[in-house]
Design a protein around this motif. Structure first.
Motif, PDB file in Angstrom:
ATOM      1  N   ASN A  97      24.218  71.669   0.861  1.00 25.74           N
ATOM      2  CA  ASN A  97      25.676  71.622   0.989  1.00 25.74           C
ATOM      3  C   ASN A  97      26.375  72.130  -0.263  1.00 25.74           C
ATOM      4  O   ASN A  97      27.219  71.446  -0.827  1.00 25.74           O
ATOM      5  CB  ASN A  97      26.128  70.172   1.266  1.00 25.74           C
ATOM      6  CG  ASN A  97      25.494  69.614   2.492  1.00 25.74           C
ATOM      7  OD1 ASN A  97      25.508  70.241   3.539  1.00 25.74           O
ATOM      8  ND2 ASN A  97      24.911  68.430   2.377  1.00 25.74           N
ATOM      9  N   ASN A 134      28.842  73.927  -2.883  1.00 27.76           N
ATOM     10  CA  ASN A 134      30.245  74.306  -2.943  1.00 27.76           C
ATOM     11  C   ASN A 134      30.268  75.829  -3.106  1.00 27.76           C
ATOM     12  O   ASN A 134      29.853  76.345  -4.141  1.00 27.76           O
ATOM     13  CB  ASN A 134      30.879  73.599  -4.150  1.00 27.76           C
ATOM     14  CG  ASN A 134      32.269  74.066  -4.464  1.00 27.76           C
ATOM     15  OD1 ASN A 134      32.569  75.257  -4.480  1.00 27.76           O
ATOM     16  ND2 ASN A 134      33.129  73.107  -4.734  1.00 27.76           N
ATOM     17  N   ARG A 135      30.718  76.536  -2.090  1.00 24.83           N
ATOM     18  CA  ARG A 135      30.670  78.005  -2.104  1.00 24.83           C
ATOM     19  C   ARG A 135      31.424  78.597  -3.293  1.00 24.83           C
ATOM     20  O   ARG A 135      30.967  79.542  -3.914  1.00 24.83           O
ATOM     21  CB  ARG A 135      31.195  78.585  -0.789  1.00 24.83           C
ATOM     22  CG  ARG A 135      30.168  78.531   0.293  1.00 24.83           C
ATOM     23  CD  ARG A 135      29.103  79.601   0.026  1.00 24.83           C
ATOM     24  NE  ARG A 135      27.830  79.222   0.581  1.00 24.83           N
ATOM     25  CZ  ARG A 135      26.667  79.324  -0.061  1.00 24.83           C
ATOM     26  NH1 ARG A 135      26.600  79.749  -1.276  1.00 24.83           N
ATOM     27  NH2 ARG A 135      25.557  79.007   0.509  1.00 24.83           N
ATOM     28  N   LYS A 136      32.594  78.038  -3.592  1.00 24.47           N
ATOM     29  CA  LYS A 136      33.341  78.537  -4.740  1.00 24.47           C
ATOM     30  C   LYS A 136      32.545  78.298  -6.025  1.00 24.47           C
ATOM     31  O   LYS A 136      32.451  79.173  -6.886  1.00 24.47           O
ATOM     32  CB  LYS A 136      34.706  77.864  -4.841  1.00 24.47           C
ATOM     33  CG  LYS A 136      35.524  78.343  -6.026  1.00 24.47           C
ATOM     34  CD  LYS A 136      36.851  77.624  -6.097  1.00 24.47           C
ATOM     35  CE  LYS A 136      37.586  77.973  -7.364  1.00 24.47           C
ATOM     36  NZ  LYS A 136      38.816  77.189  -7.515  1.00 24.47           N
ATOM     37  N   VAL A 143      29.330  78.134  -6.322  1.00 27.18           N
ATOM     38  CA  VAL A 143      28.222  79.090  -6.347  1.00 27.18           C
ATOM     39  C   VAL A 143      28.710  80.455  -6.818  1.00 27.18           C
ATOM     40  O   VAL A 143      28.052  81.107  -7.634  1.00 27.18           O
ATOM     41  CB  VAL A 143      27.542  79.188  -4.959  1.00 27.18           C
ATOM     42  CG1 VAL A 143      26.563  80.360  -4.900  1.00 27.18           C
ATOM     43  CG2 VAL A 143      26.836  77.880  -4.620  1.00 27.18           C
ATOM     44  N   MET A 144      29.875  80.864  -6.342  1.00 31.51           N
ATOM     45  CA  MET A 144      30.420  82.166  -6.744  1.00 31.51           C
ATOM     46  C   MET A 144      30.750  82.185  -8.244  1.00 31.51           C
ATOM     47  O   MET A 144      30.513  83.180  -8.924  1.00 31.51           O
ATOM     48  CB  MET A 144      31.649  82.535  -5.913  1.00 31.51           C
ATOM     49  CG  MET A 144      31.352  82.690  -4.416  1.00 31.51           C
ATOM     50  SD  MET A 144      29.972  83.808  -4.047  1.00 31.51           S
ATOM     51  CE  MET A 144      30.638  85.348  -4.613  1.00 31.51           C
ATOM     52  N   SER A 156      20.690  77.246  -3.192  1.00 34.87           N
ATOM     53  CA  SER A 156      22.149  77.252  -3.039  1.00 34.87           C
ATOM     54  C   SER A 156      22.738  78.656  -3.153  1.00 34.87           C
ATOM     55  O   SER A 156      23.829  78.917  -2.652  1.00 34.87           O
ATOM     56  CB  SER A 156      22.809  76.334  -4.072  1.00 34.87           C
ATOM     57  OG  SER A 156      22.797  76.921  -5.359  1.00 34.87           O
ATOM     58  N   MET A 157      22.022  79.559  -3.803  1.00 39.71           N
ATOM     59  CA  MET A 157      22.544  80.902  -3.999  1.00 39.71           C
ATOM     60  C   MET A 157      22.071  81.886  -2.937  1.00 39.71           C
ATOM     61  O   MET A 157      22.450  83.046  -2.960  1.00 39.71           O
ATOM     62  CB  MET A 157      22.176  81.393  -5.392  1.00 39.71           C
ATOM     63  CG  MET A 157      22.905  80.608  -6.450  1.00 39.71           C
ATOM     64  SD  MET A 157      22.591  81.257  -8.077  1.00 39.71           S
ATOM     65  CE  MET A 157      23.265  79.936  -9.055  1.00 39.71           C
ATOM     66  N   VAL A 202      21.765  83.017   1.162  1.00 39.11           N
ATOM     67  CA  VAL A 202      22.594  82.938   2.365  1.00 39.11           C
ATOM     68  C   VAL A 202      21.671  82.799   3.564  1.00 39.11           C
ATOM     69  O   VAL A 202      20.801  83.629   3.788  1.00 39.11           O
ATOM     70  CB  VAL A 202      23.486  84.197   2.497  1.00 39.11           C
ATOM     71  CG1 VAL A 202      24.305  84.146   3.762  1.00 39.11           C
ATOM     72  CG2 VAL A 202      24.367  84.347   1.266  1.00 39.11           C
ATOM     73  N   GLU A 258      22.798  81.974   7.037  1.00 44.95           N
ATOM     74  CA  GLU A 258      23.569  81.714   8.243  1.00 44.95           C
ATOM     75  C   GLU A 258      22.714  81.705   9.509  1.00 44.95           C
ATOM     76  O   GLU A 258      22.912  80.896  10.385  1.00 44.95           O
ATOM     77  CB  GLU A 258      24.709  82.730   8.398  1.00 44.95           C
ATOM     78  CG  GLU A 258      25.953  82.327   7.647  1.00 44.95           C
ATOM     79  CD  GLU A 258      26.245  83.276   6.518  1.00 44.95           C
ATOM     80  OE1 GLU A 258      25.796  84.429   6.567  1.00 44.95           O
ATOM     81  OE2 GLU A 258      26.911  82.849   5.566  1.00 44.95           O
TER      82      GLU A 258
END
Length: 188
Positions: free
Chosen positions: A94, A96-98, A100-101, A160-161, A163, A165
């Motif tokens: 889970n 936090n996408r921000k 991770v960016m 976490s880094m 993808v 989907e």
């Protein structure tokens, strides 16, 4: 549009957001001022130059990450194993996408900048040390705690880094099994 005054933190917060969205190249004084709806003069009221802003962004990221991992390592012995699982799930399944960016942008920046590289090294060390402390609190000996902390860190942050989907359920199942291996019982 009328000019308004901002504090230094508003500039840093926006710079961190832009770093996540556009990387280091997006951190231009004129672009920041435009997004904030102020003049460049407001920027120079708070910062000597762009480098001063970059230094503040790094410090914000570094201290925030270190405080976060220190908070996560402060648990009672009877909750250490539960906290280890929580940490792995939070960052691996889970994320936090921000966050991770921002992490990716800072690490990219660190490839070309000594100050950014130093900040990344300090954060990595704090994360490993605090994870090792969690393992020690859970009953692991020092050397094993260090090894498991490195496994936890590389697994959780590496996952976490990535993808996933199309493979989310499969990745979640594998993560659960890997987390159980990493957080397993101490050897006697």
């Amino acid at each position: 549009m009328p000019s308004r005054s901002l504090d230094r933190d508003a500039w840093v917060r926006l710079a961190v957001d832009i770093l996540a969205e556009e990387g280091l190249a997006g951190l231009r004084v004129e672009a920041l001022a435009k997004r904030l709806g102020v003049t460049k003069g407001s920027f120079y009221w708070h910062f000597k130059d762009r480098q001063a802003l970059l230094d503040a962004v790094l410090e914000e990221w570094r201290t925030g990450r270190i405080q976060d991992c220190e908070r996560q390592a402060q648990v009672s012995p009877d909750r250490a194993a539960e906290q280890l699982r929580h940490v792995m799930d939070t960052y691996a399944i889970n994320p936090n996408r921000k966050g991770v960016m921002i992490e990716l942008a800072v690490r990219d920046w660190a490839r070309r900048d000594a100050a950014a590289a130093s900040a990344v090294e300090q954060v990595d060390e704090a994360r490993r040390n605090n994870a090792a402390q969690l393992f020690r609190t859970a009953g692991f000996a020092d050397e094993e705690a260090e090894m498991r902390a490195l496994l936890l860190y590389t697994h959780a942050f590496g996952l976490s880094m990535m993808v996933f989907e199309r493979h989310g359920d499969e990745v979640a199942r594998l993560h659960t099994a890997i987390a159980a291996l990493i957080a397993g019982s101490p050897r006697n």
